[in-house]
Design an enzyme around this catalytic site. Structure first.
Site, PDB file in Angstrom:
ATOM      1  N   ASN A 120      -3.036   4.172   2.431  1.00 58.77           N
ATOM      2  CA  ASN A 120      -1.606   3.978   2.156  1.00 58.77           C
ATOM      3  C   ASN A 120      -1.493   3.152   0.872  1.00 58.77           C
ATOM      4  O   ASN A 120      -1.733   1.948   0.891  1.00 58.77           O
ATOM      5  CB  ASN A 120      -0.964   3.229   3.334  1.00 58.77           C
ATOM      6  CG  ASN A 120       0.469   2.810   3.043  1.00 58.77           C
ATOM      7  OD1 ASN A 120       1.107   3.352   2.135  1.00 58.77           O
ATOM      8  ND2 ASN A 120       0.971   1.846   3.797  1.00 58.77           N
TER       9      ASN A 120
ATOM     10  N   LYS B 267       1.110   2.395  -0.733  1.00 50.91           N
ATOM     11  CA  LYS B 267       2.393   1.680  -0.868  1.00 50.91           C
ATOM     12  C   LYS B 267       2.958   1.949  -2.261  1.00 50.91           C
ATOM     13  O   LYS B 267       2.778   3.032  -2.785  1.00 50.91           O
ATOM     14  CB  LYS B 267       2.206   0.187  -0.592  1.00 50.91           C
ATOM     15  CG  LYS B 267       1.332  -0.088   0.632  1.00 50.91           C
ATOM     16  CD  LYS B 267       1.354  -1.508   1.067  1.00 50.91           C
ATOM     17  CE  LYS B 267       0.363  -1.699   2.195  1.00 50.91           C
ATOM     18  NZ  LYS B 267       0.528  -2.909   2.929  1.00 50.91           N
TER      19      LYS B 267
ATOM     20  N   HIS C 123       6.246   2.511   9.198  1.00 49.72           N
ATOM     21  CA  HIS C 123       5.401   1.414   8.716  1.00 49.72           C
ATOM     22  C   HIS C 123       6.179   0.105   8.827  1.00 49.72           C
ATOM     23  O   HIS C 123       7.388   0.080   8.620  1.00 49.72           O
ATOM     24  CB  HIS C 123       4.982   1.679   7.263  1.00 49.72           C
ATOM     25  CG  HIS C 123       3.908   0.739   6.802  1.00 49.72           C
ATOM     26  ND1 HIS C 123       4.187  -0.542   6.394  1.00 49.72           N
ATOM     27  CD2 HIS C 123       2.564   0.887   6.705  1.00 49.72           C
ATOM     28  CE1 HIS C 123       3.053  -1.143   6.062  1.00 49.72           C
ATOM     29  NE2 HIS C 123       2.048  -0.299   6.241  1.00 49.72           N
TER      30      HIS C 123
ATOM     31  N   GLU D 104       6.518  -2.296   6.897  1.00 49.63           N
ATOM     32  CA  GLU D 104       7.280  -2.658   5.684  1.00 49.63           C
ATOM     33  C   GLU D 104       8.590  -1.876   5.638  1.00 49.63           C
ATOM     34  O   GLU D 104       9.613  -2.391   5.197  1.00 49.63           O
ATOM     35  CB  GLU D 104       6.418  -2.413   4.437  1.00 49.63           C
ATOM     36  CG  GLU D 104       5.321  -3.467   4.324  1.00 49.63           C
ATOM     37  CD  GLU D 104       4.065  -3.003   3.623  1.00 49.63           C
ATOM     38  OE1 GLU D 104       4.086  -1.961   2.932  1.00 49.63           O
ATOM     39  OE2 GLU D 104       3.027  -3.689   3.774  1.00 49.63           O
TER      40      GLU D 104
ATOM     41  N   GLU E  34      -0.845  -1.281  13.934  1.00 50.22           N
ATOM     42  CA  GLU E  34      -0.969  -2.209  12.814  1.00 50.22           C
ATOM     43  C   GLU E  34      -0.257  -3.515  13.153  1.00 50.22           C
ATOM     44  O   GLU E  34       0.971  -3.620  12.999  1.00 50.22           O
ATOM     45  CB  GLU E  34      -0.317  -1.621  11.559  1.00 50.22           C
ATOM     46  CG  GLU E  34      -0.919  -0.319  11.098  1.00 50.22           C
ATOM     47  CD  GLU E  34      -0.679  -0.107   9.605  1.00 50.22           C
ATOM     48  OE1 GLU E  34      -1.649   0.002   8.868  1.00 50.22           O
ATOM     49  OE2 GLU E  34       0.500  -0.096   9.193  1.00 50.22           O
TER      50      GLU E  34
ATOM     51  N   GLY F 236      -1.977  -6.823   4.933  1.00 46.61           N
ATOM     52  CA  GLY F 236      -1.940  -7.424   3.596  1.00 46.61           C
ATOM     53  C   GLY F 236      -2.175  -8.923   3.603  1.00 46.61           C
ATOM     54  O   GLY F 236      -1.948  -9.597   2.601  1.00 46.61           O
TER      55      GLY F 236
ATOM     56  N   SER G 191      -5.637  -5.144   7.019  1.00 47.39           N
ATOM     57  CA  SER G 191      -6.719  -5.786   6.264  1.00 47.39           C
ATOM     58  C   SER G 191      -8.101  -5.187   6.550  1.00 47.39           C
ATOM     59  O   SER G 191      -9.099  -5.904   6.607  1.00 47.39           O
ATOM     60  CB  SER G 191      -6.718  -7.301   6.489  1.00 47.39           C
ATOM     61  OG  SER G 191      -5.507  -7.856   6.003  1.00 47.39           O
TER      62      SER G 191
END
Ligand code: PEP
Length: 251
Positions: A8, A10, A95, A97, A167, A173, A213
């Site tokens: 991904n 992003k 996701h 985010e 996740e 991240g 991560s």
């Protein structure tokens, strides 16, 4: 089962990274025949170039989002037909985010999953708890709740065509990875819910990926856990050497 390693990107990357990444992955796959299906999900503007670049390789293309309507006055959105035209066979939805910055709800994720399935694009449905939810012991209920709502009304045979990505938000991240046990335990919880919605053997074959991560060092042990069927990789999927190492870490 073949593992899935999904990158991904992003809001990162360049046209030149598309070319160097696909070249590196192609070489790695030819030389090592890893037990993994590799997918790259770059930003939308790179999907056309990715489609051309992956021709003749085993790498697949995916998108990071989609809208559930097929066309119309939805400024800034992208439809499933466009993803099909761009050769994307996977699409990440839900996701964390998108949930936290763009207000994506479980109900919206469900609508996106339905339209993707109707158009033969594999939804990669992301779920995961925040740090507060984990610390208050609500992590299992959070993930089960997200799955319940996002998969509402989806038939067992359609569910068998989905990919789930667990996740934990606190691991995305941040450099903090869930331990192998923490991740595997949550995958078992998610699989239990999938078994309720389908049956044991169908649930066993629905890939559940871990994301948060994942890097060249921790991938091998995460990927060797009983219920971890692959990984959704953010930061490390932008580094060809690291991403190729993750791909070859699939047992
Ligand atoms: C992700 O974006 O899905 C992700 C897991 O990011 P990172 O690997 O950078 O934590």
């Amino acid at each position: 089962m073949e593992k899935f390693i999904i990158g991904n990107w992003k809001m990162n990357g360049t046209q030149s990274l598309i070319k160097t990444m696909v070249e590196s992955l192609h070489k790695t796959i030819e030389q090592n025949s890893p037990n993994a299906q590799v997918v790259i999900c770059p930003p939308f503007p790179y999907l056309g170039l990715l489609q051309k670049t992956i021709e003749g390789t085993a790498v697949k293309a995916g998108a990071q989002n989609v809208y559930y309507e097929l066309s119309g006055a939805y400024t800034g959105e992208i439809s499933v037909n466009m993803l099909t035209e761009w050769g994307s066979t996977y699409c990440i939805i839900g996701h964390s985010e998108r949930r936290s910055y763009f207000g994506e709800t479980d109900e919206l994720v469900q609508k996106k999953a339905v339209v993707l399935l109707e158009n033969n694009i594999t939804p990669v449905i992301c779920v995961g708890e925040t740090l507060d939810q984990r610390e208050s012991g609500a992590h299992e209920a959070t993930v089960v709740g997200q799955l319940t709502k996002a998969l509402d009304g989806i038939s067992a045979s359609d569910l068998a065509r989905c990919i789930i990505a667990y996740e934990p938000v606190w691991a995305i991240g941040t450099g903090k990875t869930a331990s192998d046990e923490q991740a595997n335990d949550m995958h078992k919880v998610a699989r239990g819910k999938l078994a309720e919605l389908t049956d044991e053997s169908t649930a066993k074959n629905i890939p559940i990926l871990y994301g948060g991560s994942v890097n060249a060092k921790n991938a091998a042990s995460l990927l060797s856990q009983s219920d971890i069927d692959g990984s959704l990789v953010g930061g490390a999927s932008l580094k060809p050497d690291d991403f190729c190492t993750i791909v070859t870490s699939a047992p």
